[in-house]
Design an enzyme around this catalytic site. Structure first.
Site, PDB file in Angstrom:
ATOM      1  N   GLY A 264      47.544   1.638   9.707  1.00 24.39           N
ATOM      2  CA  GLY A 264      47.539   1.148  11.096  1.00 24.39           C
ATOM      3  C   GLY A 264      48.942   0.935  11.656  1.00 24.39           C
ATOM      4  O   GLY A 264      49.941   1.190  10.987  1.00 24.39           O
ATOM      5  N   GLN A 265      48.975   0.434  12.901  1.00 17.34           N
ATOM      6  CA  GLN A 265      50.255   0.307  13.614  1.00 17.34           C
ATOM      7  C   GLN A 265      51.245  -0.582  12.847  1.00 17.34           C
ATOM      8  O   GLN A 265      52.372  -0.186  12.580  1.00 17.34           O
ATOM      9  CB  GLN A 265      50.030  -0.280  15.015  1.00 17.34           C
ATOM     10  CG  GLN A 265      51.298  -0.283  15.862  1.00 17.34           C
ATOM     11  CD  GLN A 265      51.242  -1.263  17.047  1.00 17.34           C
ATOM     12  OE1 GLN A 265      50.349  -2.098  17.125  1.00 17.34           O
ATOM     13  NE2 GLN A 265      52.183  -1.141  17.956  1.00 17.34           N
TER      14      GLN A 265
ATOM     15  N   ILE B 173      52.236  -5.854  20.012  1.00 16.97           N
ATOM     16  CA  ILE B 173      53.353  -5.284  19.239  1.00 16.97           C
ATOM     17  C   ILE B 173      53.679  -3.885  19.776  1.00 16.97           C
ATOM     18  O   ILE B 173      52.794  -3.043  19.910  1.00 16.97           O
ATOM     19  CB  ILE B 173      53.007  -5.212  17.730  1.00 16.97           C
ATOM     20  CG1 ILE B 173      52.587  -6.595  17.201  1.00 16.97           C
ATOM     21  CG2 ILE B 173      54.177  -4.649  16.937  1.00 16.97           C
ATOM     22  CD1 ILE B 173      53.624  -7.695  17.296  1.00 16.97           C
TER      23      ILE B 173
ATOM     24  N   GLY C 252      44.877  -1.854   5.271  1.00 20.30           N
ATOM     25  CA  GLY C 252      45.121  -1.450   6.661  1.00 20.30           C
ATOM     26  C   GLY C 252      46.506  -0.841   6.789  1.00 20.30           C
ATOM     27  O   GLY C 252      47.171  -0.978   7.822  1.00 20.30           O
TER      28      GLY C 252
ATOM     29  N   TYR D  17      36.869 -10.303  19.054  1.00 16.55           N
ATOM     30  CA  TYR D  17      38.125 -10.285  18.279  1.00 16.55           C
ATOM     31  C   TYR D  17      38.712 -11.700  18.214  1.00 16.55           C
ATOM     32  O   TYR D  17      39.067 -12.190  17.135  1.00 16.55           O
ATOM     33  CB  TYR D  17      39.090  -9.316  18.957  1.00 16.55           C
ATOM     34  CG  TYR D  17      40.474  -9.221  18.354  1.00 16.55           C
ATOM     35  CD1 TYR D  17      40.671  -8.858  17.023  1.00 16.55           C
ATOM     36  CD2 TYR D  17      41.605  -9.445  19.147  1.00 16.55           C
ATOM     37  CE1 TYR D  17      41.952  -8.737  16.491  1.00 16.55           C
ATOM     38  CE2 TYR D  17      42.888  -9.316  18.625  1.00 16.55           C
ATOM     39  CZ  TYR D  17      43.050  -8.971  17.300  1.00 16.55           C
ATOM     40  OH  TYR D  17      44.309  -8.850  16.781  1.00 16.55           O
TER      41      TYR D  17
ATOM     42  N   LYS E  84      39.342 -14.322  15.124  1.00 19.51           N
ATOM     43  CA  LYS E  84      40.692 -14.818  14.818  1.00 19.51           C
ATOM     44  C   LYS E  84      40.691 -16.342  14.653  1.00 19.51           C
ATOM     45  O   LYS E  84      41.314 -16.868  13.742  1.00 19.51           O
ATOM     46  CB  LYS E  84      41.694 -14.379  15.896  1.00 19.51           C
ATOM     47  CG  LYS E  84      42.008 -12.900  15.859  1.00 19.51           C
ATOM     48  CD  LYS E  84      42.754 -12.531  14.585  1.00 19.51           C
ATOM     49  CE  LYS E  84      42.381 -11.196  14.033  1.00 19.51           C
ATOM     50  NZ  LYS E  84      42.904 -10.886  12.712  1.00 19.51           N
TER      51      LYS E  84
END
Ligand code: AKB
Length: 316
Positions: A11-12, A173, A8, A143, A147
């Site tokens: 990604g951000q 974030i 990943g 989601y 988690k």
């Protein structure tokens, strides 16, 4: 020597995490893995880059073997808002991607794995203020469900198989390098781009929506700091509450207005409001502070100034 895979990496969080890990461990020792999105030139040219899919066990296994990886940062995930549009996809990427990573870690005896969790692990029945480390975990998003399951599965692999898995419950974030993709807290990043480019922003949550947030440099520090922590000092492993800032959408807009007085904001809540309303406003992260010395650096004021300076340069 540490050989690291960031899954990943486009990604951000993954993109900035990869660059910091390359600084600390050497460019050649940090392999960036992306799935489809084209990586930035910086990511591509500064060290090894591979395409791969965490949901494909054989592919992931081969990448980890071929690159002699001993440490994995599993940053590939489908976030809350996209996860509500495509719950099956969120389950597949977040659960099967995690299961594959943990199984490979067990079989290949990897040294350490980072599996991020999120404030999405909490739900409407969780205390919203100063949310404790040990509390009710009954999320109402796919989601969030992945988690909570991910935290439990990671702790199971630690207890049962001795796989050293570590994880944090990330707040929203905020960053200036890579846009977030498909989360509920994305408004706190979009607002900066729109304020600088167009001097106005239509926010998809109400003005009084207050959520835990963090500036990217603090997020990267927290992630790497937890991975370096002495295992003998850790009582928790995969579910650390983590906090830095909490502010309403209105408070963020007011802080931006100090730098861009013409900035105007309007509020048009959509389906993401219900997700935001199911999450805490403030988090008690004293366990992270005690067990591995967590401490944030950025305040709302300093973060806002830094974001506006960096984005103004980038956006001309
Ligand atoms: C999201 O909004 O889905 C993420 C998160 C809080 O995990 N940013």
């Amino acid at each position: 020597m540490k050989r690291i895979l960031v899954a990943g990496a486009v990604g951000q969080i993954g993109s900035e995490l990869t660059m910091e890990l390359r600084k600390q461990y050497g460019n050649e020792n940090v392999v960036a893995m992306g799935r489809k999105t084209k990586p930035s030139d910086e990511l591509l040219n500064s060290g090894p880059f591979v395409y791969g899919n965490v949901t494909n066990y054989d592919e992931l296994n081969q990448i980890i073997k071929d690159n002699e990886i001993d440490t994995v940062y599993l940053m590939a995930a489908i976030l809350s808002a996209v996860g509500e549009k495509y719950p099956q996809l969120a389950y597949d990427v977040n659960m099967n991607g995690l299961y594959n990573t943990l199984e490979i870690a067990r079989e290949q005896k990897l040294t350490r794995v980072m599996v991020p969790s999120s404030i999405a692990a909490f739900g409407p029945s969780t205390p919203r203020e100063n949310t404790p480390q040990e509390t009710i975990l009954k999320p109402t998003t796919m989601y969030g469900v992945t988690k909570v399951a991910g935290e439990l599965l990671s702790d199971y692999y630690f207890q049962r198989f001795g796989v050293d898995v570590r994880g944090l419950r990330y707040p929203g974030i905020i960053s200036s390098e890579t846009l977030p993709g498909g989360g509920t807290t994305d408004y706190a990043v979009e607002i900066f781009y729109e304020a600088i480019k167009n001097k106005k922003y239509t926010c998809f949550v109400r003005e009084d929506t207050k959520l835990p947030m963090m500036y990217m440099p603090d997020c990267i520090n927290a992630t790497i700091q937890l991975m370096k922590a002495d295992i003998n000092k850790l009582i928790h492993h995969s579910d650390f509450n983590l906090a830095a800032l909490s502010f309403t959408a209105g408070e963020l807009a007011a802080e931006i207005k100090k730098h861009i007085p013409e900035f105007e904001i309007t509020y048009e809540p959509d389906f993401r409001q219900a997700i935001a309303d199911s999450w805490p406003s403030t988090i008690d992260d004293s366990v992270a502070r005690e067990e591995w010395g967590w401490k944030e650096e950025y305040t709302l004021e300093v973060m806002t100034k830094d974001m506006i300076e960096k984005l103004s340069k980038q956006l001309g």
